[in-house]
Design a protein around this motif. Structure first.
Motif, mmCIF file in Angstrom:
data_model
loop_
_atom_site.group_PDB
_atom_site.id
_atom_site.type_symbol
_atom_site.label_atom_id
_atom_site.label_comp_id
_atom_site.label_asym_id
_atom_site.label_seq_id
_atom_site.Cartn_x
_atom_site.Cartn_y
_atom_site.Cartn_z
ATOM 1 N N GLY A 1 3.960 -14.354 -10.668
ATOM 2 C CA GLY A 1 3.328 -15.588 -10.206
ATOM 3 C C GLY A 1 2.710 -15.452 -8.840
ATOM 4 O O GLY A 1 1.987 -16.338 -8.376
ATOM 5 N N HIS A 2 3.032 -14.368 -8.136
ATOM 6 C CA HIS A 2 2.472 -14.035 -6.818
ATOM 7 C C HIS A 2 2.856 -15.032 -5.719
ATOM 8 O O HIS A 2 2.256 -15.016 -4.652
ATOM 9 C CB HIS A 2 0.944 -13.910 -6.884
ATOM 10 N N GLN A 3 3.870 -15.881 -5.981
ATOM 11 C CA GLN A 3 4.341 -16.802 -4.957
ATOM 12 C C GLN A 3 5.844 -16.612 -4.781
ATOM 13 O O GLN A 3 6.607 -16.734 -5.738
ATOM 14 C CB GLN A 3 4.027 -18.257 -5.337
ATOM 15 N N ILE A 4 6.240 -16.310 -3.562
ATOM 16 C CA ILE A 4 7.644 -16.029 -3.271
ATOM 17 C C ILE A 4 8.061 -16.815 -2.037
ATOM 18 O O ILE A 4 7.294 -16.949 -1.071
ATOM 19 C CB ILE A 4 7.856 -14.502 -3.067
ATOM 20 N N ALA A 5 9.279 -17.360 -2.084
ATOM 21 C CA ALA A 5 9.754 -18.183 -0.961
ATOM 22 C C ALA A 5 10.118 -17.331 0.245
ATOM 23 O O ALA A 5 10.012 -17.779 1.388
ATOM 24 C CB ALA A 5 10.954 -19.014 -1.400
ATOM 25 N N MET A 6 10.551 -16.093 0.007
ATOM 26 C CA MET A 6 10.994 -15.237 1.112
ATOM 27 C C MET A 6 9.809 -14.775 1.969
ATOM 28 O O MET A 6 8.876 -14.165 1.453
ATOM 29 C CB MET A 6 11.735 -14.015 0.566
ATOM 30 N N PRO A 7 9.822 -15.067 3.262
ATOM 31 C CA PRO A 7 8.772 -14.527 4.136
ATOM 32 C C PRO A 7 8.880 -13.007 4.201
ATOM 33 O O PRO A 7 9.926 -12.431 3.883
ATOM 34 C CB PRO A 7 9.083 -15.169 5.502
ATOM 35 N N ASN A 8 7.821 -12.380 4.603
ATOM 36 C CA ASN A 8 7.829 -10.922 4.737
ATOM 37 C C ASN A 8 8.928 -10.505 5.713
ATOM 38 O O ASN A 8 8.862 -10.822 6.900
ATOM 39 C CB ASN A 8 6.472 -10.436 5.242
ATOM 40 N N PRO A 9 9.965 -9.782 5.247
ATOM 41 C CA PRO A 9 11.082 -9.458 6.141
ATOM 42 C C PRO A 9 10.855 -8.217 6.991
ATOM 43 O O PRO A 9 11.587 -7.991 7.958
ATOM 44 C CB PRO A 9 12.235 -9.212 5.149
ATOM 45 N N LEU A 10 9.844 -7.409 6.646
ATOM 46 C CA LEU A 10 9.650 -6.135 7.327
ATOM 47 C C LEU A 10 8.372 -6.124 8.156
ATOM 48 O O LEU A 10 7.348 -6.670 7.754
ATOM 49 C CB LEU A 10 9.598 -4.982 6.314
ATOM 50 N N SER A 11 8.458 -5.487 9.297
ATOM 51 C CA SER A 11 7.291 -5.250 10.142
ATOM 52 C C SER A 11 7.461 -3.875 10.769
ATOM 53 O O SER A 11 8.575 -3.336 10.839
ATOM 54 C CB SER A 11 7.164 -6.332 11.225
ATOM 55 N N GLU A 12 6.375 -3.303 11.196
ATOM 56 C CA GLU A 12 6.442 -1.958 11.777
ATOM 57 C C GLU A 12 7.458 -1.910 12.916
ATOM 58 O O GLU A 12 7.432 -2.742 13.815
ATOM 59 C CB GLU A 12 5.062 -1.548 12.298
ATOM 60 N N GLY A 13 8.379 -0.943 12.833
ATOM 61 C CA GLY A 13 9.376 -0.786 13.884
ATOM 62 C C GLY A 13 10.449 -1.847 13.894
ATOM 63 O O GLY A 13 11.089 -2.077 14.926
ATOM 64 N N ALA A 14 10.679 -2.509 12.747
ATOM 65 C CA ALA A 14 11.681 -3.578 12.689
ATOM 66 C C ALA A 14 13.074 -3.053 13.003
ATOM 67 O O ALA A 14 13.935 -3.807 13.476
ATOM 68 C CB ALA A 14 11.670 -4.243 11.317
ATOM 69 N N VAL A 15 13.332 -1.785 12.716
ATOM 70 C CA VAL A 15 14.599 -1.160 13.082
ATOM 71 C C VAL A 15 14.306 0.121 13.852
ATOM 72 O O VAL A 15 13.193 0.656 13.785
ATOM 73 C CB VAL A 15 15.464 -0.827 11.834
ATOM 74 N N SER A 16 15.284 0.597 14.564
ATOM 75 C CA SER A 16 15.183 1.896 15.245
ATOM 76 C C SER A 16 16.163 2.827 14.551
ATOM 77 O O SER A 16 17.377 2.754 14.776
ATOM 78 C CB SER A 16 15.522 1.762 16.733
ATOM 79 N N TYR A 17 15.646 3.675 13.694
ATOM 80 C CA TYR A 17 16.506 4.540 12.901
ATOM 81 C C TYR A 17 17.337 5.470 13.777
ATOM 82 O O TYR A 17 16.831 6.074 14.722
ATOM 83 C CB TYR A 17 15.681 5.368 11.927
ATOM 84 N N ALA A 18 18.616 5.578 13.411
ATOM 85 C CA ALA A 18 19.529 6.428 14.176
ATOM 86 C C ALA A 18 19.131 7.895 14.105
ATOM 87 O O ALA A 18 19.408 8.663 15.035
ATOM 88 C CB ALA A 18 20.961 6.248 13.660
ATOM 89 N N ASP A 19 18.463 8.311 13.007
ATOM 90 C CA ASP A 19 18.082 9.720 12.875
ATOM 91 C C ASP A 19 16.685 10.008 13.410
ATOM 92 O O ASP A 19 16.169 11.118 13.272
ATOM 93 C CB ASP A 19 18.184 10.174 11.413
ATOM 94 N N GLY A 20 16.051 9.000 14.020
ATOM 95 C CA GLY A 20 14.742 9.211 14.633
ATOM 96 C C GLY A 20 13.558 9.070 13.703
ATOM 97 O O GLY A 20 12.413 9.228 14.134
ATOM 98 N N THR A 21 13.783 8.774 12.428
ATOM 99 C CA THR A 21 12.689 8.596 11.477
ATOM 100 C C THR A 21 11.826 7.407 11.889
ATOM 101 O O THR A 21 12.333 6.386 12.352
ATOM 102 C CB THR A 21 13.244 8.362 10.063
ATOM 103 N N GLU A 22 10.508 7.549 11.727
ATOM 104 C CA GLU A 22 9.607 6.455 12.068
ATOM 105 C C GLU A 22 9.824 5.290 11.106
ATOM 106 O O GLU A 22 9.783 5.461 9.880
ATOM 107 C CB GLU A 22 8.153 6.921 11.984
ATOM 108 N N ALA A 23 10.033 4.116 11.649
ATOM 109 C CA ALA A 23 10.357 2.943 10.833
ATOM 110 C C ALA A 23 9.086 2.191 10.446
ATOM 111 O O ALA A 23 8.839 1.061 10.897
ATOM 112 C CB ALA A 23 11.328 2.029 11.571
#
Length: 264
Positions: free
Chosen positions: A188-210
């Protein structure tokens, strides 16, 4: 049992099978989901432990604010490479309600490895009240429930990845209801959940680019594991069974040749 009764049962079973196959083969109303390549696919596939750890970090820092994980306990994290001390530290970082004590009162205490993951809301009503009436689903079995008629665990991962990377601007002429978000990967292309992810939303412990792509893949793999933590052992058992059947067939054929060699 009469021939008529047997025929009726046969027709009923056939109709049921056709219905299941039709549902499994029916396109998801224009849903666009890219087919990804996952490390756990195939007879020799297995979960990437560093990726599972990153996926847990995404869940802990992003998803756990709204989504519960009721079927997973903190001690299960040892199965994906976390040490016992690390698990104790993760569990102790939350406060859980326990009791009653000797006085009959409930009390709060630091979490223990044996505790299930702490839910973000006290109950369903509180969850709906904080999300404009929508109930965020528990993620314990979300990948498995989207695995598409049992044709492969990778389909659940594809679904999750497709949702998390599917947020776009709605096309011209598309009617987007109030409080909804346009998503190419959602029916249906309509979802109540806002986009939860954005660039760099977390800082990975192993240094991987988030990046959004990396985080969506990592959480998809983690949620695939939570839905079926025995997946790897099941695949290995199936492979051993197949090898046994092949060896047994060869031995049986050789025995048959030997037994019947003198008979013409």
């Amino acid at each position: 049992m009469s021939v008529k009764s047997l025929l009726l049962k046969g027709i009923t079973a056939l109709v049921g099978l056709v219905a299941v196959l039709f549902v499994a083969a029916t396109p998801q109303h224009g849903v666009h989901v890219e087919k990804e390549s996952w490390s756990f696919q195939g007879f020799f596939g297995k979960f990437d432990r560093p990726q599972l750890a990153r996926g847990f970090q995404v869940y802990k820092e992003v998803c756990s604010a709204c989504h519960s994980m009721d079927l997973l306990s903190y001690r299960n994290l040892q199965e994906i490479g976390f040490s016992e001390d690390a698990v104790k530290e993760i569990a102790a970082s939350v406060t859980v309600m326990d009791g009653p004590n000797d006085d009959g009162d409930m009390f709060e205490r630091p979490g223990k490895p044996s505790d299930p993951f702490k839910a973000p809301f006290a109950n369903e009503q509180a969850a709906r009240a904080s999300n404009n009436g929508a109930l965020p689903p528990d993620l314990s079995l979300i990948a498995r429930s989207r695995a598409g008629a049992g044709f492969g665990a990778h389909e659940g991962a594809d679904y999750i990845h497709g949702i998390l990377t599917g947020y776009k601007e709605p096309p011209a002429g598309f009617h987007l209801n109030d409080g909804m978000n346009y998503n190419e990967g959602f029916v249906g292309h309509q979802i109540a959940m806002p986009n939860p992810l954005s660039e760099g939303a977390v800082s990975y412990a192993d240094g991987t680019e988030a990046s959004v792509e990396q985080m969506s893949q990592d959480i998809a793999v983690f949620l695939t594991w939570t839905g079926e933590p025995n997946y790897e052992s099941r695949i290995r058992t199936g492979l051993k069974a197949m090898l046994f059947l092949v060896a047994f067939t060869l031995i049986a054929y050789a025995a048959k040749r030997k037994i019947w060699a003198s008979i013409h």
